[in-house]
Design a protein around this motif. Structure first.
Motif, PDB file in Angstrom:
ATOM      1  N   ARG A 119     -19.792  69.272   8.082  1.00 39.48           N
ATOM      2  CA  ARG A 119     -20.196  70.090   6.942  1.00 39.48           C
ATOM      3  C   ARG A 119     -19.525  69.615   5.665  1.00 39.48           C
ATOM      4  O   ARG A 119     -19.666  70.233   4.620  1.00 39.48           O
ATOM      5  CB  ARG A 119     -19.799  71.561   7.171  1.00 39.48           C
ATOM      6  CG  ARG A 119     -20.309  72.171   8.450  1.00 39.48           C
ATOM      7  CD  ARG A 119     -21.599  72.892   8.299  1.00 39.48           C
ATOM      8  NE  ARG A 119     -21.529  74.169   7.617  1.00 39.48           N
ATOM      9  CZ  ARG A 119     -22.570  75.010   7.586  1.00 39.48           C
ATOM     10  NH1 ARG A 119     -23.700  74.699   8.187  1.00 39.48           N
ATOM     11  NH2 ARG A 119     -22.462  76.148   6.947  1.00 39.48           N
ATOM     12  N   ASN A 120     -18.739  68.556   5.756  1.00 36.86           N
ATOM     13  CA  ASN A 120     -17.925  68.169   4.601  1.00 36.86           C
ATOM     14  C   ASN A 120     -18.056  66.720   4.195  1.00 36.86           C
ATOM     15  O   ASN A 120     -17.160  66.176   3.573  1.00 36.86           O
ATOM     16  CB  ASN A 120     -16.467  68.481   4.894  1.00 36.86           C
ATOM     17  CG  ASN A 120     -16.139  69.930   4.646  1.00 36.86           C
ATOM     18  OD1 ASN A 120     -16.282  70.400   3.540  1.00 36.86           O
ATOM     19  ND2 ASN A 120     -15.738  70.625   5.682  1.00 36.86           N
ATOM     20  N   ASP A 160     -16.945  70.719  -2.809  1.00 34.65           N
ATOM     21  CA  ASP A 160     -16.162  71.853  -2.293  1.00 34.65           C
ATOM     22  C   ASP A 160     -15.907  71.678  -0.803  1.00 34.65           C
ATOM     23  O   ASP A 160     -16.757  71.178  -0.075  1.00 34.65           O
ATOM     24  CB  ASP A 160     -16.929  73.167  -2.492  1.00 34.65           C
ATOM     25  CG  ASP A 160     -17.173  73.452  -3.963  1.00 34.65           C
ATOM     26  OD1 ASP A 160     -16.511  72.805  -4.789  1.00 34.65           O
ATOM     27  OD2 ASP A 160     -18.041  74.294  -4.266  1.00 34.65           O
ATOM     28  N   VAL A 161     -14.738  72.104  -0.362  1.00 36.57           N
ATOM     29  CA  VAL A 161     -14.430  72.049   1.070  1.00 36.57           C
ATOM     30  C   VAL A 161     -15.074  73.256   1.748  1.00 36.57           C
ATOM     31  O   VAL A 161     -14.840  74.393   1.360  1.00 36.57           O
ATOM     32  CB  VAL A 161     -12.901  72.057   1.301  1.00 36.57           C
ATOM     33  CG1 VAL A 161     -12.591  72.045   2.785  1.00 36.57           C
ATOM     34  CG2 VAL A 161     -12.258  70.861   0.616  1.00 36.57           C
ATOM     35  N   GLN A 162     -15.911  72.980   2.733  1.00 37.02           N
ATOM     36  CA  GLN A 162     -16.615  74.057   3.450  1.00 37.02           C
ATOM     37  C   GLN A 162     -15.793  74.545   4.628  1.00 37.02           C
ATOM     38  O   GLN A 162     -15.129  73.777   5.296  1.00 37.02           O
ATOM     39  CB  GLN A 162     -17.968  73.552   3.959  1.00 37.02           C
ATOM     40  CG  GLN A 162     -18.905  73.065   2.883  1.00 37.02           C
ATOM     41  CD  GLN A 162     -19.413  74.184   2.005  1.00 37.02           C
ATOM     42  OE1 GLN A 162     -19.376  75.355   2.387  1.00 37.02           O
ATOM     43  NE2 GLN A 162     -19.869  73.828   0.815  1.00 37.02           N
ATOM     44  N   LYS A 163     -15.879  75.838   4.859  1.00 35.70           N
ATOM     45  CA  LYS A 163     -15.215  76.434   6.024  1.00 35.70           C
ATOM     46  C   LYS A 163     -15.928  75.999   7.311  1.00 35.70           C
ATOM     47  O   LYS A 163     -17.094  75.650   7.274  1.00 35.70           O
ATOM     48  CB  LYS A 163     -15.297  77.961   5.920  1.00 35.70           C
ATOM     49  CG  LYS A 163     -14.484  78.523   4.777  1.00 35.70           C
ATOM     50  CD  LYS A 163     -13.128  78.954   5.292  1.00 35.70           C
ATOM     51  CE  LYS A 163     -12.120  79.130   4.181  1.00 35.70           C
ATOM     52  NZ  LYS A 163     -11.822  77.941   3.379  1.00 35.70           N
TER      53      LYS A 163
ATOM     54  N   ASP B 149     -14.772  69.989  11.654  1.00 41.23           N
ATOM     55  CA  ASP B 149     -14.869  68.596  11.242  1.00 41.23           C
ATOM     56  C   ASP B 149     -13.519  68.206  10.646  1.00 41.23           C
ATOM     57  O   ASP B 149     -12.641  69.060  10.498  1.00 41.23           O
ATOM     58  CB  ASP B 149     -16.036  68.352  10.276  1.00 41.23           C
ATOM     59  CG  ASP B 149     -15.966  69.210   9.035  1.00 41.23           C
ATOM     60  OD1 ASP B 149     -14.867  69.648   8.686  1.00 41.23           O
ATOM     61  OD2 ASP B 149     -17.017  69.433   8.420  1.00 41.23           O
ATOM     62  N   MET B 151     -12.356  67.709   7.906  1.00 39.99           N
ATOM     63  CA  MET B 151     -11.918  68.435   6.718  1.00 39.99           C
ATOM     64  C   MET B 151     -11.435  69.835   7.080  1.00 39.99           C
ATOM     65  O   MET B 151     -10.347  70.256   6.669  1.00 39.99           O
ATOM     66  CB  MET B 151     -13.115  68.543   5.765  1.00 39.99           C
ATOM     67  CG  MET B 151     -12.773  68.590   4.339  1.00 39.99           C
ATOM     68  SD  MET B 151     -12.227  66.996   3.727  1.00 39.99           S
ATOM     69  CE  MET B 151     -13.746  66.077   3.651  1.00 39.99           C
ATOM     70  N   SER B 152     -12.214  70.557   7.879  1.00 40.32           N
ATOM     71  CA  SER B 152     -11.773  71.914   8.221  1.00 40.32           C
ATOM     72  C   SER B 152     -10.579  71.858   9.169  1.00 40.32           C
ATOM     73  O   SER B 152      -9.764  72.776   9.198  1.00 40.32           O
ATOM     74  CB  SER B 152     -12.921  72.734   8.806  1.00 40.32           C
ATOM     75  OG  SER B 152     -13.691  72.004   9.686  1.00 40.32           O
ATOM     76  N   GLU B 155      -7.638  71.526   6.959  1.00 39.04           N
ATOM     77  CA  GLU B 155      -7.358  72.790   6.310  1.00 39.04           C
ATOM     78  C   GLU B 155      -6.711  73.762   7.291  1.00 39.04           C
ATOM     79  O   GLU B 155      -5.779  74.490   6.934  1.00 39.04           O
ATOM     80  CB  GLU B 155      -8.650  73.382   5.744  1.00 39.04           C
ATOM     81  CG  GLU B 155      -8.385  74.307   4.612  1.00 39.04           C
ATOM     82  CD  GLU B 155      -9.662  74.745   3.925  1.00 39.04           C
ATOM     83  OE1 GLU B 155      -9.652  74.855   2.705  1.00 39.04           O
ATOM     84  OE2 GLU B 155     -10.673  74.976   4.616  1.00 39.04           O
ATOM     85  N   ARG B 197     -14.658  61.770  -1.566  1.00 40.41           N
ATOM     86  CA  ARG B 197     -14.397  62.316  -0.246  1.00 40.41           C
ATOM     87  C   ARG B 197     -12.891  62.320   0.036  1.00 40.41           C
ATOM     88  O   ARG B 197     -12.375  63.243   0.638  1.00 40.41           O
ATOM     89  CB  ARG B 197     -15.134  61.483   0.808  1.00 40.41           C
ATOM     90  CG  ARG B 197     -15.042  62.076   2.171  1.00 40.41           C
ATOM     91  CD  ARG B 197     -16.110  61.518   3.081  1.00 40.41           C
ATOM     92  NE  ARG B 197     -15.717  61.589   4.467  1.00 40.41           N
ATOM     93  CZ  ARG B 197     -15.699  62.697   5.184  1.00 40.41           C
ATOM     94  NH1 ARG B 197     -16.052  63.827   4.623  1.00 40.41           N
ATOM     95  NH2 ARG B 197     -15.336  62.685   6.441  1.00 40.41           N
ATOM     96  N   LYS B 200     -11.603  65.293  -1.569  1.00 46.98           N
ATOM     97  CA  LYS B 200     -11.849  66.469  -0.736  1.00 46.98           C
ATOM     98  C   LYS B 200     -10.784  66.595   0.342  1.00 46.98           C
ATOM     99  O   LYS B 200     -10.275  67.673   0.620  1.00 46.98           O
ATOM    100  CB  LYS B 200     -13.218  66.327  -0.056  1.00 46.98           C
ATOM    101  CG  LYS B 200     -14.329  67.103  -0.698  1.00 46.98           C
ATOM    102  CD  LYS B 200     -15.620  66.935   0.086  1.00 46.98           C
ATOM    103  CE  LYS B 200     -16.059  68.236   0.698  1.00 46.98           C
ATOM    104  NZ  LYS B 200     -17.458  68.239   1.139  1.00 46.98           N
ATOM    105  N   ALA B 203      -7.650  67.812  -1.092  1.00 47.79           N
ATOM    106  CA  ALA B 203      -7.750  69.249  -1.353  1.00 47.79           C
ATOM    107  C   ALA B 203      -7.596  70.036  -0.054  1.00 47.79           C
ATOM    108  O   ALA B 203      -7.049  71.133  -0.036  1.00 47.79           O
ATOM    109  CB  ALA B 203      -9.091  69.566  -2.008  1.00 47.79           C
ATOM    110  N   ALA B 204      -8.073  69.453   1.042  1.00 44.06           N
ATOM    111  CA  ALA B 204      -7.987  70.157   2.320  1.00 44.06           C
ATOM    112  C   ALA B 204      -6.599  70.056   2.932  1.00 44.06           C
ATOM    113  O   ALA B 204      -6.290  70.789   3.867  1.00 44.06           O
ATOM    114  CB  ALA B 204      -9.033  69.608   3.284  1.00 44.06           C
TER     115      ALA B 204
END
Ligand code: SF4
Lengths: 199, 363
Positions: A119-120, A160-163, B149, B151-152, B155, B197, B200, B203-204
């Protein structure tokens, strides 16, 4: 990070050892079997600007109808709306009904069509021709998403970073959810006393 | 007096280092990078066995040449010893592993558990990856999970560390202290999205990134230029991925079979033209290191020498990136050595010692 065994990979060995029969499914992967051609999906990405504009009007209309939805009951309209939403978005974007639509942040390219459901942004395996690592004949969803986002007015939302996906919302209507949330936000904004106003 | 190496806990090599201000982890890699030293990391080829010695033997060849070792998480979707297991073994011996977490095999419940478990064992660095698709490996029939993924996942780890909470909001009694990493691939399309990217990822929560194999230095240079212009090099340590190619044939094979690795024609030609292709591959790797280390913003190299691990030390040595610095090395402490010698003497030498004799020899 990646394997570099020359000539034969483990995957080829495994494939070779599989029992042989006359029936050979033509598709590359199970993912691919549930899909048609990519033509409509790619059209949507090419016209992301138009769709963005249309979507904005459309969601305003849905919000206007909020009292109606509320009167009938969101629970009761869910069925028919979902039926329409699933068909329309399914046709336009190959939508997978994750129930938390991010099309407007992903250049109108549905990220749930990525075999890894990212999603990112794109994974590191995108092929040099822009096709997917997992399905060599499919254009990478995220290459398309980036192209689509470049046409859009608010295309930078792709940054934007998606959850992570909330799997419990699958097969629910994102249209109604967004509308209900927007209505609630509007309500909340209205109830906040204006600064300077007498209490 | 026992000679102590830098970045080692005096109470025991397996213990985390003292916390330093501005550091989020208690590991060696973060210290090296924050001191501004050129870091070298590498990858451990995970064994297909249940013997801990296999891991130790494979780690030993890097001794004194690298600052951290990546414990890969079923890379290429092939089954191997798990990264958590490798990390457990390595931290016991004082090594600084980078625990890779791929989203392919585990969902958010399992991953958050592993993050806590890893941190409890003393893993200070975690690298968040998406992971290759299952079709690439030895079990193409497996269920691809990809619940989070990369990125999450980043985070999630950051929330666990900074907010002391699970993704669900439940509180942790002791949050993990981590140095978070991610992977970048500047060589795959969409090329103009790649720098953003990285933004991103920062940021994460990414604090350091390791790149995919770099064989195209001009392309990497352009990428770094863009990244610098966006100001990302101040927020994140970038390590460039390099590695020796065994032969021109391997290079061609990788190019057509491993997605995401970009090898320009000039490289293949150079290898083809060489007498000893293996040696040329190594030299090529050294040349690339020498070029990328001059690019502003590059804080280190990540040497991936799959099945050529024995070359890592030579490559690092000949390229001179360490500038005479010696990374932490596993050494037997003097007191331990004394006990070991003494035991050896008692157990294996045929002698019967009486206390009277011992007093005599002591004088
Ligand atoms: S190449 Fe693109 S579509 Fe394929 S798995 Fe990677 S990000 Fe998803």
């Amino acid at each position: 990070m990646s394997e570099k065994t020359p000539a034969i990979t483990q995957a080829t060995l495994v494939k070779k050892a599989a029992p042989k029969s006359d029936y050979k499914p033509a598709d590359v992967s199970p993912q691919r079997r549930v899909q048609r051609s990519f033509a409509v999906r790619l059209w949507s990405v090419r016209h992301s600007r138009l769709l963005e504009w249309f979507y904005a009007r459309f969601s305003d209309m849905f919000l206007l109808l909020h009292p109606l939805w509320k009167r009938i009951g969101y629970g009761r309209v869910e069925g028919p709306i979902k039926f329409v939403e699933k068909r329309v978005k399914g046709f336009m974007f190959d939508c997978r009904m994750c129930g938390q639509c991010v099309l407007s942040s992903t250049g109108m390219s549905c990220p749930m069509n990525c075999p890894k459901q990212l999603r990112n942004g794109p994974c590191g395996g995108v092929r040099a021709n822009g096709n997917c690592e997992v399905e060599p004949d499919m254009p990478c969803v995220w290459v398309k998403a980036w192209e689509g986002s470049r046409n859009m007015a608010h295309g930078d939302k792709i940054l934007d970073v998606q959850k992570p996906v909330d799997q419990s919302l699958r097969e629910t209507s994102a249209w109604l959810r967004v509308t209900a949330q927007a209505a609630a936000a509007r309500e909340a904004a209205r109830n906040v006393p204006k600064p300077g106003a007498p209490a | 007096m026992i000679g102590r190496q830098p970045d080692e806990n005096p109470a025991g090599i397996h213990l985390p280092l003292d916390p330093l201000p501005g550091h989020t982890s208690r590991g060696r890699l973060e210290r090296v990078l924050r001191r501004g030293e050129f870091a070298v990391t590498t990858e451990l080829n995970p064994p297909d066995s249940a013997d801990p010695e296999d891991v130790y033997n494979r780690a030993k060849i890097f001794d004194g040449w690298v600052d951290a070792i990546n414990a890969v998480d079923a890379s290429g979707a092939n089954c191997h010893m798990s990264s958590v297991g490798i990390c457990a073994l390595l931290t016991r011996m004082g090594y600084a592993p980078i625990m890779q977490i791929a989203c392919r095999d585990r969902n958010r419940i399992a991953i958050q558990g592993d993050v806590l478990g890893g941190a409890a064992m003393g893993v200070a660095n975690m690298l968040c990856l998406t992971g290759d698709g299952v079709q690439a490996g030895d079990q193409p029939g497996a269920k691809p999970v990809f619940d989070l993924d990369c990125m999450s996942l980043l985070e999630t780890c950051r929330i666990m560390r900074d907010n002391g909470k699970f993704l669900s909001g439940r509180k942790l009694t002791t949050p993990p202290q981590l140095f978070l990493g991610a992977a970048i691939n500047p060589f795959a399309p969409p090329i103009d999205f790649r720098p953003y990217r990285l933004g991103k990822k920062i940021a994460a929560g990414a604090q350091f990134v390791q790149s995919q194999y770099c064989f195209d230095v001009p392309m990497f240079r352009t990428y770094m230029q863009q990244v610098r212009d966006l100001g990302f090099t101040e927020k994140c340590f970038i390590l460039c991925g390099v590695g020796p190619l065994a032969s021109a044939k391997t290079a061609k094979w990788i190019r057509s079979n491993v997605p995401g690795i970009h090898i320009p024609d000039s490289i293949v030609k150079r290898l083809e033209g060489a007498q000893d292709q293996k040696k040329e591959g190594k030299q090529l790797c050294i040349d690339i290191i020498n070029e990328v280390k001059e690019i502003p913003g590059v804080c280190g190299v990540h040497v991936m020498a799959y099945r050529q691990e024995e070359y890592v030390a030579e490559i690092v040595d000949e390229s001179g990136v360490l500038k005479g610095r010696q990374p932490w090395k596993r050494e037997i402490r003097r007191d331990d050595q004394l006990v070991a010698d003494r035991l050896d003497h008692i157990l294996h030498d045929e002698i019967t010692e009486t206390q009277v004799d011992m007093v005599k020899t002591a004088h």
